[in-house]
Design an enzyme around this catalytic site. Structure first.
Site, PDB file in Angstrom:
ATOM      1  N   ASN A  48       2.125   4.678   1.628  1.00 56.36           N
ATOM      2  CA  ASN A  48       2.203   5.248   2.968  1.00 56.36           C
ATOM      3  C   ASN A  48       2.423   6.751   2.828  1.00 56.36           C
ATOM      4  OD1 ASN A  48       1.998   4.664   5.790  1.00 56.36           O
ATOM      5  ND2 ASN A  48       4.175   5.088   6.005  1.00 56.36           N
ATOM      6  N   ASP A  60       9.245   9.507  12.278  1.00 50.96           N
ATOM      7  CA  ASP A  60       8.063   9.218  11.469  1.00 50.96           C
ATOM      8  C   ASP A  60       7.782  10.418  10.573  1.00 50.96           C
ATOM      9  OD1 ASP A  60       5.542   8.515  10.478  1.00 50.96           O
ATOM     10  OD2 ASP A  60       4.923   7.539  12.321  1.00 50.96           O
ATOM     11  N   ASN A 104       8.296   7.255   5.360  1.00 53.16           N
ATOM     12  CA  ASN A 104       7.566   8.210   6.184  1.00 53.16           C
ATOM     13  C   ASN A 104       7.919   9.640   5.808  1.00 53.16           C
ATOM     14  OD1 ASN A 104       5.507   7.222   7.959  1.00 53.16           O
ATOM     15  ND2 ASN A 104       7.053   6.007   8.999  1.00 53.16           N
ATOM     16  N   ARG A 131       0.850  -1.190   0.000  1.00 47.71           N
ATOM     17  CA  ARG A 131       0.000   0.000   0.000  1.00 47.71           C
ATOM     18  C   ARG A 131       0.885   1.239   0.000  1.00 47.71           C
ATOM     19  NH1 ARG A 131      -0.033   2.732   4.873  1.00 47.71           N
ATOM     20  NH2 ARG A 131       0.568   1.600   6.767  1.00 47.71           N
TER      21      ARG A 131
END
Length: 203
Positions: A95, A191, A141, A93
């Site tokens: 991100n 992140d 991220n 997927r």
């Protein structure tokens, strides 16, 4: 600096708040549910769209429209495709991702369940389609660019680093990857990331 609750709406995995200045509201995604919310600054939250697939990130298109990064590529809120993505595996997927200073979307893929080491990639989406920029990515991220657009900063969370690249604003090409900052393990795993008007990075 003090954090205040803007909306009590619960999310399974809340991600990617995007401020749309023209309408004065925030769009954000509940990644695994595939829900996209529209949030006013008075805290009123409305469900703007729902997809039957994960929504990894949101960005604004050139005309202010909201586009969502899904496993099949970039789509508009009405579900129409902007740019398709040929995935290496059905288990991947999209991100975290953002639009670069020229409006191209840059974002990464990772496995849907538990992160599998080096299973994903970092991609650029533009009028030519989707182009792979970095391979062997685990959890793509935070992304940000320098004020002049010539340096790209990016996080693959398990590395514990912010990496810097030379970035060509005209083409979106990356070169010369290097470790820019290492995050001490006791500080946590890096992140999301954004830049401020003074050129600082917040992670």
């Amino acid at each position: 600096m003090k954090a205040e609750l803007l909306s009590p709406v619960a999310a399974e995995l809340g991600e990617s708040p995007v401020w749309r200045q023209e309408s004065g509201d925030i769009f954000w995604g509940d990644t695994l549910r595939g829900d996209i919310h529209r949030l006013a600054l008075d805290g009123e939250d409305q469900l703007a769209a729902t997809f039957e697939e994960p929504v990894g990130a949101l960005a604004l298109g050139p005309n202010g429209e909201v586009v969502a990064a899904t496993p099949r590529g970039l789509v508009r809120l009405d579900g129409s495709t902007v740019t398709s993505l040929e995935r290496e595996s059905d288990d991947l997927r999209m991100n975290d991702g953002k639009a670069d200073p020229a409006g191209r979307f840059v974002g990464g893929t990772m496995t849907i369940g538990s992160p599998q080491p080096r299973a994903g990639s970092l991609w650029r989406f533009d009028e030519r389609g989707a182009s792979r920029l970095v391979s062997d990515v685990t959890i793509p991220n935070g992304l940000s660019w320098s004020a002049d657009g010539e340096t790209f900063y990016w996080i693959d969370t398990p590395t514990g680093r912010i990496d810097a690249f030379d970035y060509d604003p005209a083409t979106g090409e990356l070169n010369d990857r290097r470790a820019w900052v290492s995050i001490p393990e006791e500080a946590g795993m890096p992140d999301g990331m954004c830049g401020d008007v003074e050129g600082g990075l917040w992670v």
